[in-house]
Design a protein around this motif. Sequence first.
Motif, PDB file in Angstrom:
ATOM      1  N   LEU A  10       0.839  -1.208   0.000  1.00  0.00           N
ATOM      2  CA  LEU A  10       0.000   0.000   0.000  1.00  0.00           C
ATOM      3  C   LEU A  10       0.868   1.250   0.000  1.00  0.00           C
ATOM      4  CD1 LEU A  10      -2.846   1.233   0.124  1.00  0.00           C
ATOM      5  CD2 LEU A  10      -2.560   1.396   2.584  1.00  0.00           C
ATOM      6  N   LYS A  11       0.581   2.112  -0.942  1.00  0.00           N
ATOM      7  CA  LYS A  11       1.287   3.402  -0.981  1.00  0.00           C
ATOM      8  C   LYS A  11       0.328   4.456  -1.524  1.00  0.00           C
ATOM      9  CE  LYS A  11       3.297   2.171  -5.436  1.00  0.00           C
ATOM     10  NZ  LYS A  11       2.548   0.888  -5.481  1.00  0.00           N
ATOM     11  N   LYS A  12       0.777   5.691  -1.442  1.00  0.00           N
ATOM     12  CA  LYS A  12      -0.017   6.798  -1.982  1.00  0.00           C
ATOM     13  C   LYS A  12      -0.179   6.582  -3.485  1.00  0.00           C
ATOM     14  CE  LYS A  12      -0.484  11.588  -0.920  1.00  0.00           C
ATOM     15  NZ  LYS A  12       0.060  12.684  -0.186  1.00  0.00           N
ATOM     16  N   GLY A  13      -1.367   6.802  -3.980  1.00  0.00           N
ATOM     17  CA  GLY A  13      -1.585   6.627  -5.411  1.00  0.00           C
ATOM     18  C   GLY A  13      -2.296   5.327  -5.736  1.00  0.00           C
ATOM     19  N   ASP A  14      -2.285   4.371  -4.769  1.00  0.00           N
ATOM     20  CA  ASP A  14      -3.046   3.132  -4.986  1.00  0.00           C
ATOM     21  C   ASP A  14      -4.538   3.438  -4.867  1.00  0.00           C
ATOM     22  OD1 ASP A  14      -0.783   1.606  -5.261  1.00  0.00           O
ATOM     23  OD2 ASP A  14      -0.693   1.016  -3.151  1.00  0.00           O
ATOM     24  N   TRP A  15      -5.329   2.712  -5.624  1.00  0.00           N
ATOM     25  CA  TRP A  15      -6.792   2.861  -5.518  1.00  0.00           C
ATOM     26  C   TRP A  15      -7.397   1.578  -4.975  1.00  0.00           C
ATOM     27  CZ3 TRP A  15      -9.055   7.315  -5.423  1.00  0.00           C
ATOM     28  CH2 TRP A  15      -8.481   8.401  -6.095  1.00  0.00           C
ATOM     29  N   ILE A 144      -1.768  -0.107   7.155  1.00  0.00           N
ATOM     30  CA  ILE A 144      -1.623   1.348   7.139  1.00  0.00           C
ATOM     31  C   ILE A 144      -0.177   1.688   6.786  1.00  0.00           C
ATOM     32  CG2 ILE A 144      -1.112   1.591   9.618  1.00  0.00           C
ATOM     33  CD1 ILE A 144      -2.911   4.161   9.502  1.00  0.00           C
ATOM     34  N   ASN A 145      -0.019   2.692   5.940  1.00  0.00           N
ATOM     35  CA  ASN A 145       1.294   3.222   5.587  1.00  0.00           C
ATOM     36  C   ASN A 145       1.342   4.637   6.165  1.00  0.00           C
ATOM     37  OD1 ASN A 145       3.344   4.646   4.276  1.00  0.00           O
ATOM     38  ND2 ASN A 145       3.140   3.479   2.371  1.00  0.00           N
ATOM     39  N   SER A 146       2.045   4.772   7.301  1.00  0.00           N
ATOM     40  CA  SER A 146       1.974   6.039   8.049  1.00  0.00           C
ATOM     41  C   SER A 146       2.629   7.191   7.292  1.00  0.00           C
ATOM     42  CB  SER A 146       2.657   5.902   9.405  1.00  0.00           C
ATOM     43  OG  SER A 146       2.172   4.789  10.088  1.00  0.00           O
ATOM     44  N   HIS A 147       3.733   6.914   6.597  1.00  0.00           N
ATOM     45  CA  HIS A 147       4.428   8.001   5.888  1.00  0.00           C
ATOM     46  C   HIS A 147       3.566   8.561   4.765  1.00  0.00           C
ATOM     47  CE1 HIS A 147       8.333   7.847   7.895  1.00  0.00           C
ATOM     48  NE2 HIS A 147       8.092   6.555   8.033  1.00  0.00           N
ATOM     49  N   ASP A 148       2.900   7.668   4.057  1.00  0.00           N
ATOM     50  CA  ASP A 148       2.052   8.128   2.950  1.00  0.00           C
ATOM     51  C   ASP A 148       0.660   8.534   3.430  1.00  0.00           C
ATOM     52  OD1 ASP A 148       4.138   7.608   1.367  1.00  0.00           O
ATOM     53  OD2 ASP A 148       3.197   6.075   0.117  1.00  0.00           O
TER      54      ASP A 148
END
Lengths: 689, 411
Positions: A10-15, A144-148
């Motif tokens: 999971l990262k920013k930009g995933d839907w 959860i990915n806290s940085h993103d």
Amino acid sequence: MRAGNLADLLKKGDWVAVSNIAGREASHVSAVSQKYCGNISGGWALGKGGQKIETPKGEISVFATFEELLRLTPAEKLPNKILVYSPPEAVYGEVKEIVKYGEKIVETIFIVTEHVSVEVTAKIYQICRQANIDVIGCNTLGIINSHDQVRIGAVGGETPEESFKPGSVTVISNSGNMVNTISSYLLSAGMGTSFGLPTGKDKLILSPLKELLVLAEKDEKTKLIVLYVEPGGTYEHEALGIIREKNFSKPLVVYVAGEIAEKHNISLGHAGAVVEGSKSSAAAKKQAFDSYFGIEPFRVEKKYHRSPELTASLARGIRVQALHHITKAVTLIVSVLGMKKDFSSSKPLGLNPWFVNLGELGKHLPAELSPAPGIVPEPYSDQVKQQSKHLLTGMIRQSMRNASHASSNDGVTPRIYGYSLLEVMKEKSLAAALILYWTGELPRDSFEERLAEMTLIAALTNGPGTISAQGAKLSASAGNNPNTAMIATLATIGLTHGGNGAKAVKFLLESFADLDIKDPYQEYGELQKLAVKTADDFKKRKRAAKEAGIEYEHIPCLGHPVFRHEAVNYDPRERIIYSYIKESGRENIFLEFYHHLVLALKENGSTALVLAVNVDAVIASVWLGICWRQIMEKQMTMTRAVDIPFIAFALGRVAGGAAEFLDHQDFGTEMDMRIPVKECRTLTRPSKL
Amino acid sequence: MALRVAELTFFDYFASRYNIPVPRHISGAAEINKIKRSLEEWGGEAIVKPDVMSGKRGKAGVIVTVKNLHDALKEIKRVSGVEVNGKMPRNAYLVEKIPAQQEIYTAITYNSTFLGPSFTVSLAGGVDIEEVEEDRKVTIPINIYDGLDAYQAGEAFASLGCPKNLISNLSRVMVFFWDLFISCGMESAEVNPWRITPEGKPYACDFKAVIDEFNYKARVPGVVFPEYPENISDFEEEMAEWSAASHQGQAHVSSLGGRKILPILFGGGVSTIISETLEATGGSPIFLSDFGGNPPYERMLGTARICFSHHLARARLLLILGGKANNTFIDVTFQAIADALVSYVEEKGPVNIPVVIGRGGPRLVKGLLAMKQALDYLKLPYVIFGPDTPVTMVAEYAAKLVNGISNLKEV
């Protein structure tokens, strides 16, 4: 696994697409996730296609099937992550559908569903492996990915940002709750998280530890890994085998729970936490970790002296034997290995009771067992303050379907708050009965009773032109029955007409909240000062709002559309009640305050005239006086205190509306309330189709 | 959740349906002349076994060879009354003794290494498989969609040096064993031993299995499996029924035999940790509980009522404790517990024990205030913690408090 590092999960930009999104839990969790990170592109639920899930960040579309979701979702928002919230019997079918239509798009499926059979779990693993799709679960809570600042599922509950602040620790846990709990404890050690990943604890964990550790090692932001482990399976032994072989580079802090199950020969809450074979036991897992670390479990009382051996051991990690030692063990590793803390400030964990009432018992206990209340941290402290206002001493919420404090009937005697209705009929006035029914207590004296009665009479009418009287007359003109006309009266009073008293009570409660006033019928020397301050505050607010070009909140119940042409204005109905109070040698500090206030507003230039203290203000002041003692003693909710003046006005006015109906019915002509066409103005030009 | 299958259930319900050869057997409750006739037909020798839901019967000394009717009747009576690992037998039964040239171990189980089913075999049958050296047993993965084929079983037997003349018969019967496993929704099934007659015919002579209750195949139409005496309390039984009534929220309890703290705990992991901490610090928890999983109000109310009705009268401290919930609404669950507590007092009269609470999660403050309000109303002493105090510290405090109160009473 398909993923090469944790961010691939999971990262920013995933839907994300959510199955069974219209369900109780899925819709709630999705709304929270959407508010937190807005990464849900849609959801699907059989038979629910076309619905929308409301969220603070806009609606989420619900499709009938996954295939439809893919077909109708724009290419740039096609989901590469799937969250499965379907019931157990539907999970296999959902996964088959995802694989069939999403094989080229979907990277990871997170299955939250509990109670999926182990056979189905094994089948899911196989078809997803063939399709090169990673599966987390079943019975995971997501990730959860806290940085993103992105999450899937319910990790972190309603406020994920509270426990998951960006940092260097990845928490991998067999328990969803422990991911949240451990992450919140880590903050006290000055450490944040990079990822929180609950694997679930079903019989088969489809994201085995050996693979997750490899992903965590490749994650640059992860410097340390905390593991929460339960009995069942040989995942840890296999993981240790691999990390030994590869000289794993990141320290682990491990807590192994579940030895109690072996001791008592019982099963634990988690389905997979069942001991089969000695390797899967908690004892065997503890031993395996200790052997890998090469150091005995962390001891809080031990002084650890720096040495090459200690550094070498802690570079592999250490096992803790109490949950709250995790933070201390992490601090030790950070210090010995020369790592950097994520935050400079930290507060050690300790007992911090929020509410204590040990009563008599507390007096006999040693100090350590009878702690004083600690400090409730933010944001809870504010919530406690706010929500305590609505709580009453000695009362309790319960199912009220067949219960009432206000009335009873034992088959012989109907009662109001325990008083026989028959006795009340014989001995008391209507006003006294209403005070009893609305507040739970009889009026203290005839003064209060008379005041209440006067407010009801004052509310009866202000002439046929009032909106509420018009409501009754319209209804009569349309040929309605009296009850409909009375409803029309009620339907035409609101917060602006009639209900302003409710606002007045709120205003008065705020103004008097911090003053320790026991008796509102006794003089209070500071009223003028309070009024001047309130007037000055109002002036500032008004000026600031005007400068900003925005609306400002008026002080409720001042001025009247009829009584507004003199230098000093009065509402004659208010005058009668005011005079009665004075003639009785008493005071009503709220009404008195209002009179000081209109003068102060004129004095400081906020108003050009001395406004009338209107009938809504006097009704509010009288009823607040009646309720005051109960409010102060927390025997009455603020909500009730605010509602009562509105109810008093409505009751008086509905009787007045009935009178207008009777009059109109007897003497009106048919349809006389209709406005002739020629009197109606047209504000748009005629248009052709 | 799992449903265990005893050997006699296997003999009576499963073996014949899946063509698995088993020894002839007769219930110990059968007519004496029938037992006598069976003994005669079986060559005058038989084995008496208790019908009990427990393994390790041999080690408990309740598997006995008998050679005459008198001994058979005597042993049936004796072994029927002997507890095995705390479990009482339903009855006892007689099994034909199969002469054997070889004993073999086999098991099919879901395997955390392969993340699918696996087949384990050893030629050292009749002993605990964990005691068998690694090179004398082999485990192979099974493709869940293809199942176990005879050739795969054959290869596994051959790899251990199984006599060639036995492989064909054994491999074929292993296919039946797989059919049984997969068709009945089993999690694990073990035959130990298969006794291979001098003629090379295998008989499944001891069997145990666990059926996955979440698998729809576990429900065999028209078949009601016998109930075995369970060593569980009325409390556990009532909670198990309540738990089975709905899948919304957990309602899991296991008695721990403690006498001091009544623990209402939340979260599978946290509840384990708290119980371990309570035990380690002298808190003497009455049971282990897990009531997480976001139970709705009615579910939590029922759960709390069951706990209170069985244990509140004797408990010395009520502990309501969980970690920082992700999903569970604290206001809903705590309001339900508060209401159950108030109802209990209204029905059964006052209680006078301290209450220790610790929790975090959605709508926390509303939930804590609901509990506080109820405790004030009931005039119960309390200490309430938020999520900033670790659950294990709260558990340690509760244990110290309950013992501190006991010391006060003694003084």
